[in-house]
Design a protein around this motif. Structure first.
Motif, short mmCIF file in Angstrom:
data_model
loop_
_atom_site.label_atom_id
_atom_site.label_comp_id
_atom_site.label_asym_id
_atom_site.label_seq_id
_atom_site.Cartn_x
_atom_site.Cartn_y
_atom_site.Cartn_z
N SER A 97 2.25 1.86 -0.03
CA SER A 97 3.47 1.40 0.65
C SER A 97 4.65 1.44 -0.31
N GLY A 98 5.73 2.03 0.13
CA GLY A 98 6.94 2.06 -0.69
C GLY A 98 6.73 2.71 -2.04
N LYS B 267 4.16 2.54 -3.87
CA LYS B 267 3.20 1.79 -4.68
C LYS B 267 1.81 1.93 -4.10
N LYS C 290 7.24 -1.46 7.43
CA LYS C 290 6.98 -0.72 6.18
C LYS C 290 6.06 0.48 6.41
#
Length: 127
Positions: A95-96, A98, A67
Motif C-alpha cells: 500500500s502506498g 510500502k 487506499k
C-alpha cells in the motif's frame, strides 16, 4: 456441537480474510453491508488487546477502501473444533509503495453461515 467449519480450516481462514478484504477494497457496496456479510452485528474482536465492535470495524475499513491495498493471506497453521478456529497466518500488504508483512495469531468463533462472531488477534509486524 456446532459444525461451522466443514472445510479445511486453513482454506476457510484464507478464504474468509481474502474475500472480506477483496469485497472491502474492490466493491462499491456500502461498507456496512460488506461488514455485515462477514460478521455478526454483535461481533467483538480484540486486536492486540484493543476491542473492536461492529461500528469500529466499519470505521476502520472505510479508509482502507480508499487506499486500495493489495493483500495476500498466507495461512501457516489452522485448527477447527466446531465453531472455533485457531490459526497462524501472515498478512502481506502492499500500500502506498510500502510492503508490510504482519504475523497474526488468531482465535475466533464463527456462525453456521460462516460469519465471524468473535475474534482475538495478536499481531507482530516483521522488519
Amino acid at each position: 456441537m456446532n459444525q461451522t467449519v466443514t472445510t479445511d480450516p486453513k482454506q476457510f481462514i484464507a478464504d474468509f480474510f481474502s474475500s472480506f478484504t477483496d469485497d472491502i477494497v474492490n466493491s462499491e457496496e456500502d461498507a456496512e453491508l460488506v461488514v455485515d456479510r462477514y460478521h455478526t452485528r454483535d461481533v467483538i474482536q480484540f486486536a492486540d488487546g484493543n476491542p473492536i465492535d461492529r461500528d469500529k470495524l466499519v470505521a476502520h475499513v472505510r479508509p482502507v477502501r480508499k487506499k486500495k491495498p493489495a493483500t495476500r493471506v498466507e495461512v501457516h497453521d489452522a485448527l477447527a473444533d466446531g465453531d472455533r478456529i485457531a490459526a497462524r497466518y501472515t498478512l502481506h500488504v502492499i500500500s502506498g509503495g510500502k510492503t508490510l508483512a504482519i504475523d497474526v495469531q488468531f482465535f475466533g468463533r464463527f456462525t453456521p453461515d460462516g460469519r465471524m462472531r468473535e475474534g482475538h488477534m495478536l499481531t507482530r509486524s516483521r522488519d
